[in-house]
Design a protein around this motif. Sequence first.
Motif, PDB file in Angstrom:
ATOM      1  N   PRO A   6      24.342  -1.981  10.922  1.00 54.72           N
ATOM      2  CA  PRO A   6      24.093  -1.075   9.787  1.00 54.72           C
ATOM      3  C   PRO A   6      25.035  -1.361   8.621  1.00 54.72           C
ATOM      4  O   PRO A   6      26.211  -1.632   8.826  1.00 54.72           O
ATOM      5  CB  PRO A   6      24.341   0.321  10.368  1.00 54.72           C
ATOM      6  N   GLY A  27      14.630   7.873   7.011  1.00 51.52           N
ATOM      7  CA  GLY A  27      13.300   7.355   6.645  1.00 51.52           C
ATOM      8  C   GLY A  27      13.085   5.910   7.034  1.00 51.52           C
ATOM      9  O   GLY A  27      11.975   5.396   6.938  1.00 51.52           O
ATOM     10  N   THR A  28      14.172   5.230   7.450  1.00 49.80           N
ATOM     11  CA  THR A  28      14.103   3.795   7.763  1.00 49.80           C
ATOM     12  C   THR A  28      14.926   3.530   9.031  1.00 49.80           C
ATOM     13  O   THR A  28      16.046   3.036   8.943  1.00 49.80           O
ATOM     14  CB  THR A  28      14.685   2.979   6.585  1.00 49.80           C
ATOM     15  N   GLY A  30      14.870   1.349  11.583  1.00 54.97           N
ATOM     16  CA  GLY A  30      15.323  -0.033  11.843  1.00 54.97           C
ATOM     17  C   GLY A  30      15.870  -0.187  13.247  1.00 54.97           C
ATOM     18  O   GLY A  30      15.195   0.093  14.238  1.00 54.97           O
ATOM     19  N   GLY A  31      17.148  -0.598  13.347  1.00 52.70           N
ATOM     20  CA  GLY A  31      17.794  -0.720  14.653  1.00 52.70           C
ATOM     21  C   GLY A  31      18.535   0.561  15.025  1.00 52.70           C
ATOM     22  O   GLY A  31      19.207   0.608  16.060  1.00 52.70           O
ATOM     23  N   GLY A  33      21.143   2.163  13.587  1.00 58.97           N
ATOM     24  CA  GLY A  33      22.594   2.282  13.379  1.00 58.97           C
ATOM     25  C   GLY A  33      22.973   3.547  12.615  1.00 58.97           C
ATOM     26  O   GLY A  33      23.858   4.307  13.050  1.00 58.97           O
ATOM     27  N   HIS A  34      22.309   3.808  11.501  1.00 60.14           N
ATOM     28  CA  HIS A  34      22.631   5.013  10.729  1.00 60.14           C
ATOM     29  C   HIS A  34      22.209   6.263  11.509  1.00 60.14           C
ATOM     30  O   HIS A  34      22.934   7.253  11.557  1.00 60.14           O
ATOM     31  CB  HIS A  34      21.948   4.977   9.352  1.00 60.14           C
ATOM     32  N   ASP A  52       9.678   5.033  10.621  1.00 60.71           N
ATOM     33  CA  ASP A  52       9.698   3.591  10.367  1.00 60.71           C
ATOM     34  C   ASP A  52       8.252   3.102  10.436  1.00 60.71           C
ATOM     35  O   ASP A  52       7.455   3.595  11.229  1.00 60.71           O
ATOM     36  CB  ASP A  52      10.554   2.812  11.390  1.00 60.71           C
ATOM     37  N   LYS A  73       5.472   5.892  10.536  1.00 57.48           N
ATOM     38  CA  LYS A  73       4.818   6.240   9.283  1.00 57.48           C
ATOM     39  C   LYS A  73       5.623   5.698   8.139  1.00 57.48           C
ATOM     40  O   LYS A  73       6.829   5.449   8.263  1.00 57.48           O
ATOM     41  CB  LYS A  73       4.795   7.760   9.117  1.00 57.48           C
ATOM     42  N   PHE A  75       7.744   6.138   4.815  1.00 59.23           N
ATOM     43  CA  PHE A  75       8.592   7.256   4.375  1.00 59.23           C
ATOM     44  C   PHE A  75       8.046   7.941   3.128  1.00 59.23           C
ATOM     45  O   PHE A  75       8.502   8.994   2.743  1.00 59.23           O
ATOM     46  CB  PHE A  75      10.065   6.852   4.225  1.00 59.23           C
ATOM     47  N   LEU A  98      16.816   0.528   2.603  1.00 59.75           N
ATOM     48  CA  LEU A  98      15.570  -0.171   2.285  1.00 59.75           C
ATOM     49  C   LEU A  98      15.499  -1.588   2.866  1.00 59.75           C
ATOM     50  O   LEU A  98      16.497  -2.138   3.331  1.00 59.75           O
ATOM     51  CB  LEU A  98      15.408  -0.219   0.767  1.00 59.75           C
ATOM     52  N   GLY A  99      14.298  -2.148   2.767  1.00 58.18           N
ATOM     53  CA  GLY A  99      14.122  -3.551   3.154  1.00 58.18           C
ATOM     54  C   GLY A  99      13.786  -3.715   4.623  1.00 58.18           C
ATOM     55  O   GLY A  99      13.063  -2.904   5.193  1.00 58.18           O
ATOM     56  N   ILE A 100      14.355  -4.753   5.217  1.00 51.94           N
ATOM     57  CA  ILE A 100      14.002  -5.089   6.599  1.00 51.94           C
ATOM     58  C   ILE A 100      15.274  -5.219   7.437  1.00 51.94           C
ATOM     59  O   ILE A 100      16.362  -5.401   6.899  1.00 51.94           O
ATOM     60  CB  ILE A 100      13.209  -6.413   6.671  1.00 51.94           C
ATOM     61  N   SER A 101      15.080  -5.139   8.765  1.00 46.79           N
ATOM     62  CA  SER A 101      16.240  -5.274   9.649  1.00 46.79           C
ATOM     63  C   SER A 101      16.360  -6.734  10.102  1.00 46.79           C
ATOM     64  O   SER A 101      15.396  -7.504  10.015  1.00 46.79           O
ATOM     65  CB  SER A 101      16.059  -4.368  10.878  1.00 46.79           C
ATOM     66  N   ASN A 217       6.450   2.737  -2.626  1.00 51.61           N
ATOM     67  CA  ASN A 217       6.945   3.570  -1.517  1.00 51.61           C
ATOM     68  C   ASN A 217       8.253   4.246  -1.899  1.00 51.61           C
ATOM     69  O   ASN A 217       8.468   5.433  -1.628  1.00 51.61           O
ATOM     70  CB  ASN A 217       7.200   2.728  -0.268  1.00 51.61           C
ATOM     71  N   ARG A 296      24.724 -10.213   5.321  1.00 47.27           N
ATOM     72  CA  ARG A 296      23.502  -9.544   4.873  1.00 47.27           C
ATOM     73  C   ARG A 296      23.811  -8.353   3.959  1.00 47.27           C
ATOM     74  O   ARG A 296      22.973  -7.924   3.168  1.00 47.27           O
ATOM     75  CB  ARG A 296      22.768  -9.061   6.135  1.00 47.27           C
TER      76      ARG A 296
HETATM   77  C1  LIG Z   1      17.300  -2.218   6.648  1.00 52.24           C
HETATM   78  S1  LIG Z   1      16.306  -1.645   7.940  1.00 52.24           S
HETATM   79  C2  LIG Z   1      17.072  -0.138   8.367  1.00 52.24           C
HETATM   80  C3  LIG Z   1      18.241  -0.341   9.256  1.00 52.24           C
HETATM   81  C4  LIG Z   1      18.821   0.936   9.822  1.00 52.24           C
HETATM   82  N1  LIG Z   1      19.371   1.793   8.829  1.00 52.24           N
HETATM   83  C5  LIG Z   1      19.860   0.620  10.873  1.00 52.24           C
HETATM   84  O1  LIG Z   1      21.021   1.026  10.709  1.00 52.24           O
HETATM   85  O2  LIG Z   1      19.533  -0.033  11.858  1.00 52.24           O
HETATM   86  C6  LIG Z   1      14.894  -1.054   7.114  1.00 52.24           C
HETATM   87  C7  LIG Z   1      13.830  -0.483   8.023  1.00 52.24           C
HETATM   88  O3  LIG Z   1      12.966   0.301   7.193  1.00 52.24           O
HETATM   89  C8  LIG Z   1      11.641   0.100   7.559  1.00 52.24           C
HETATM   90  N2  LIG Z   1      10.844   0.383   6.376  1.00 52.24           N
HETATM   91  C9  LIG Z   1      10.784  -0.323   5.233  1.00 52.24           C
HETATM   92  N3  LIG Z   1       9.985   0.293   4.358  1.00 52.24           N
HETATM   93  C10 LIG Z   1       9.549   1.423   4.949  1.00 52.24           C
HETATM   94  C11 LIG Z   1       8.696   2.491   4.545  1.00 52.24           C
HETATM   95  N4  LIG Z   1       8.152   2.526   3.341  1.00 52.24           N
HETATM   96  N5  LIG Z   1       8.481   3.495   5.408  1.00 52.24           N
HETATM   97  C12 LIG Z   1       9.057   3.497   6.643  1.00 52.24           C
HETATM   98  N6  LIG Z   1       9.848   2.499   7.087  1.00 52.24           N
HETATM   99  C13 LIG Z   1      10.093   1.488   6.247  1.00 52.24           C
HETATM  100  C14 LIG Z   1      11.572  -1.324   8.045  1.00 52.24           C
HETATM  101  O4  LIG Z   1      10.498  -1.491   8.940  1.00 52.24           O
HETATM  102  C15 LIG Z   1      12.944  -1.491   8.710  1.00 52.24           C
HETATM  103  O5  LIG Z   1      12.866  -1.202  10.083  1.00 52.24           O
END
Ligand SMILES: C[S@@+](CC[C@H](N)C(=O)[O-])C[C@H]1O[C@@H](n2cnc3c(N)ncnc32)[C@H](O)[C@@H]1O
Length: 308
Positions: A6, A27-28, A30-31, A33-34, A52, A73, A75, A98-101, A217, A296
């Motif tokens: 994270p 709202g995101t 990912g893995g 962490g937050h 997610d 869903k 966010f 935001l973005g991808i993991s 989004n 990253r």
């Molecule tokens: C940077 S990662 C988040 C990492 C997370 N905070 C952590 O600590 O592991 C971003 C995640 O947001 C998801 N994501 C991106 N856009 C999204 C959206 N509009 N709605 C829901 N999830 C979304 C992606 O699929 C990804 O899993």
Amino acid sequence: MLDHVPVLLKEVIESLDPQPGQNFVDGTFGGGGHTRAILARLGPAGRLFVFDLDPVSISAARLLGPNVECWQKNFRQLEETIKYVSPHLPIHGVVLDLGISSIQLSDPALGLSFQEKGPLNMRLGRDKGMTAAVIVNTWRENDLAALIRELGEERQAKQIAKAIVNRRHEAPFVFTTDLAEVIACVWRRRGSMQPRLHPATKTFQALRMAVNEELENLRWGVRGAIRILASGGRLAVISFHSLEDRLVKQLFKEASRECICPPSAPRCVCARKPLGRILTKKPVRPSPLEITDNPRARSAKLRVWQKL
Ligand SMILES: C[S@@+](CC[C@H](N)C(=O)[O-])C[C@H]1O[C@@H](n2cnc3c(N)ncnc32)[C@H](O)[C@@H]1O
């Protein structure tokens, strides 16, 4: 498969300051962490709503415990979802990272990396909506160039779009590595100095942002989060792209503005009250140490807003 580290974790937790028994939204996921750090602060009496797009990410979130409610869903639907399940529940904090993991980046099935051979998919929801293959194989050259220039902020957008169209006349693009090679060729042919990052980085980012409608989004997600927050509640957004950061800044300003009368008006007639205030005058950046440990994080910017 890589784990996701994270970004700006300490800074997010300090700025959202979750307290036992409060209700939060990630709202995101990912893995996670937050989410995990927030959950540790909320304790068993708190509630956490997790979103997610990615079904793989959400399956992991479902193991977190009885006070975590998970949705696969977008966010941008967080406002309607939370109002539907818990219409009167005060929400004390929302985080959007935001973005991808890293987990998604290293999964060839998602086709997000130019280093891993995979289908040109790029849909974070994996199987819903238009793929990147549809864009590169069917869009007109001018539209491709505009996309790569605007969302990728790529200097060679025109040349890359031309090379894509020339190559697809021979055979449609199927794999990420084929596209990455065509883009690398443009740089080699022009004898341009190689960018610091792989030459395909910006084009891949543009395609991913278009496939997932990421700016739209963000606009709807931030506005929804602002509406569902209780008085005193906070919204933290981490962005990795200048267009995203600019949009977050603009949306926070819009929600913090007092008067919206035109500058020509002699005095205020709108009587508008600000919805909240910006807690980060400048975006919070990761420390050099965090960037060394997790490269990253280098482009991350955190902005925080508080509802009045
Ligand atoms: C940077 S990662 C988040 C990492 C997370 N905070 C952590 O600590 O592991 C971003 C995640 O947001 C998801 N994501 C991106 N856009 C999204 C959206 N509009 N709605 C829901 N999830 C979304 C992606 O699929 C990804 O899993």
